[in-house]
Design a protein around this motif. Sequence first.
Motif, PDB file in Angstrom:
ATOM      1  N   UNK A   1       0.845  -1.189   0.000  1.00  0.00           N
ATOM      2  CA  UNK A   1       0.000   0.000   0.000  1.00  0.00           C
ATOM      3  C   UNK A   1       0.881   1.239   0.000  1.00  0.00           C
ATOM      4  N   UNK A   2       0.257   2.384  -0.278  1.00  0.00           N
ATOM      5  CA  UNK A   2       0.911   3.681  -0.210  1.00  0.00           C
ATOM      6  C   UNK A   2       0.237   4.501   0.878  1.00  0.00           C
ATOM      7  N   UNK A   3       0.958   5.451   1.445  1.00  0.00           N
ATOM      8  CA  UNK A   3       0.410   6.279   2.512  1.00  0.00           C
ATOM      9  C   UNK A   3       0.293   7.733   2.067  1.00  0.00           C
ATOM     10  N   UNK A   4      -0.839   8.337   2.400  1.00  0.00           N
ATOM     11  CA  UNK A   4      -1.066   9.749   2.121  1.00  0.00           C
ATOM     12  C   UNK A   4      -1.439  10.432   3.430  1.00  0.00           C
ATOM     13  N   UNK A   5      -0.662  11.399   3.847  1.00  0.00           N
ATOM     14  CA  UNK A   5      -0.914  12.069   5.122  1.00  0.00           C
ATOM     15  C   UNK A   5      -1.934  13.193   4.969  1.00  0.00           C
ATOM     16  N   UNK A   6      -2.918  13.197   5.877  1.00  0.00           N
ATOM     17  CA  UNK A   6      -3.885  14.292   5.949  1.00  0.00           C
ATOM     18  C   UNK A   6      -3.762  15.003   7.294  1.00  0.00           C
ATOM     19  N   UNK A   7      -2.695  14.718   8.012  1.00  0.00           N
ATOM     20  CA  UNK A   7      -2.529  15.209   9.372  1.00  0.00           C
ATOM     21  C   UNK A   7      -2.543  16.740   9.423  1.00  0.00           C
ATOM     22  N   UNK A   8      -3.490  17.281  10.177  1.00  0.00           N
ATOM     23  CA  UNK A   8      -3.573  18.721  10.391  1.00  0.00           C
ATOM     24  C   UNK A   8      -4.129  19.528   9.238  1.00  0.00           C
ATOM     25  N   UNK A   9      -4.555  18.903   8.165  1.00  0.00           N
ATOM     26  CA  UNK A   9      -5.046  19.655   7.007  1.00  0.00           C
ATOM     27  C   UNK A   9      -6.370  20.354   7.340  1.00  0.00           C
ATOM     28  N   UNK A  10      -6.452  21.621   6.935  1.00  0.00           N
ATOM     29  CA  UNK A  10      -7.654  22.422   7.171  1.00  0.00           C
ATOM     30  C   UNK A  10      -8.631  22.260   6.009  1.00  0.00           C
ATOM     31  N   UNK A  11      -9.856  22.700   6.243  1.00  0.00           N
ATOM     32  CA  UNK A  11     -10.871  22.663   5.187  1.00  0.00           C
ATOM     33  C   UNK A  11     -10.393  23.475   3.985  1.00  0.00           C
ATOM     34  N   UNK A  12     -10.660  22.950   2.795  1.00  0.00           N
ATOM     35  CA  UNK A  12     -10.223  23.610   1.573  1.00  0.00           C
ATOM     36  C   UNK A  12      -8.967  23.005   0.985  1.00  0.00           C
ATOM     37  N   UNK A  13      -8.272  22.167   1.753  1.00  0.00           N
ATOM     38  CA  UNK A  13      -7.075  21.501   1.258  1.00  0.00           C
ATOM     39  C   UNK A  13      -7.438  20.173   0.595  1.00  0.00           C
ATOM     40  N   UNK A  14      -6.505  19.654  -0.177  1.00  0.00           N
ATOM     41  CA  UNK A  14      -6.699  18.342  -0.786  1.00  0.00           C
ATOM     42  C   UNK A  14      -5.343  17.675  -0.976  1.00  0.00           C
ATOM     43  N   UNK A  15      -5.389  16.368  -1.208  1.00  0.00           N
ATOM     44  CA  UNK A  15      -4.178  15.579  -1.453  1.00  0.00           C
ATOM     45  C   UNK A  15      -4.215  15.086  -2.890  1.00  0.00           C
ATOM     46  N   UNK A  16      -3.154  15.351  -3.633  1.00  0.00           N
ATOM     47  CA  UNK A  16      -3.080  14.896  -5.015  1.00  0.00           C
ATOM     48  C   UNK A  16      -2.186  13.664  -5.127  1.00  0.00           C
TER      49      UNK A  16
ATOM     50  N   UNK B   1       0.334  13.305  -7.009  1.00  0.00           N
ATOM     51  CA  UNK B   1       1.730  13.703  -7.086  1.00  0.00           C
ATOM     52  C   UNK B   1       2.359  14.007  -5.745  1.00  0.00           C
ATOM     53  N   UNK B   2       1.523  14.207  -4.702  1.00  0.00           N
ATOM     54  CA  UNK B   2       2.052  14.528  -3.380  1.00  0.00           C
ATOM     55  C   UNK B   2       2.366  13.279  -2.556  1.00  0.00           C
ATOM     56  N   UNK B   3       1.991  12.113  -3.046  1.00  0.00           N
ATOM     57  CA  UNK B   3       2.191  10.879  -2.292  1.00  0.00           C
ATOM     58  C   UNK B   3       3.606  10.341  -2.523  1.00  0.00           C
ATOM     59  N   UNK B   4       4.284  10.034  -1.443  1.00  0.00           N
ATOM     60  CA  UNK B   4       5.648   9.507  -1.537  1.00  0.00           C
ATOM     61  C   UNK B   4       5.619   8.067  -2.036  1.00  0.00           C
ATOM     62  N   UNK B   5       6.447   7.784  -3.034  1.00  0.00           N
ATOM     63  CA  UNK B   5       6.516   6.445  -3.617  1.00  0.00           C
ATOM     64  C   UNK B   5       7.786   5.738  -3.153  1.00  0.00           C
TER      65      UNK B   5
END
Length: 211
Positions: free
Chosen positions: A139-154, A156-160
């Motif tokens: 699996x891959x991990x995508x961090x959402x820790x501390x993200x405020x409303x209006x943010x998103x995870x793409x 390209x931001x996920x570490x491979x």
Amino acid sequence: MSEVKISAEPRTEFGKGGARRTRRAGKVPAVLYGHGEAPRHIALPAREFAAAIRHGGKNQIFNIEINGGGTALALPKAIQRDPIKDIYEHVDLLIVRRGEKVTVEVPVHLTGEAARDTLVMVESTTLAILADATKLPEFLEASIDGLEAGNHVTAGAIKLPAGAELAADPESIVAVISAAPTAEALEGEAAEAAVEPAAEAAEATPEPADA
């Protein structure tokens, strides 16, 4: 991800009847193909195959030892499973080589907690990557820790993992952080939901006919 050694037997019966008999014998009908080799019909031990998939997921690499027919490294390309009977009905296995890169869909796990009073909307649960067939991540991990409303995870931001490349659009959205509805908004929605049926019933009530 480590390789799983599994035995296989050549399969000589085909069609629905042959597949049923194979499954009744505690085996999974499968076809092995790739790298220009003619497709080979084999049967895998159902219990061992199911255990490997539960542990390593659909991208589990198998080192298949075919009775009387040598060995092959293979990756499940298509798995047919009956969710009611909880059995694997058929498997397509793609032959791979050590060091060869393949494109696979890998599950994405969100980590951490978004900011308070937010909702996390998951847009995609998997991500396509190009990686060494014998070094595929579970699996891959995508961090959402501390993200405020209006943010998103793409994507390209996920570490491979080392040596892997992104095969998806780097701008594709994996998760969106939005503001959680307030108590007042929820109460307003509940009130509207209660009023609508009453209004519809009133509209549907026929007017009394003139005497």
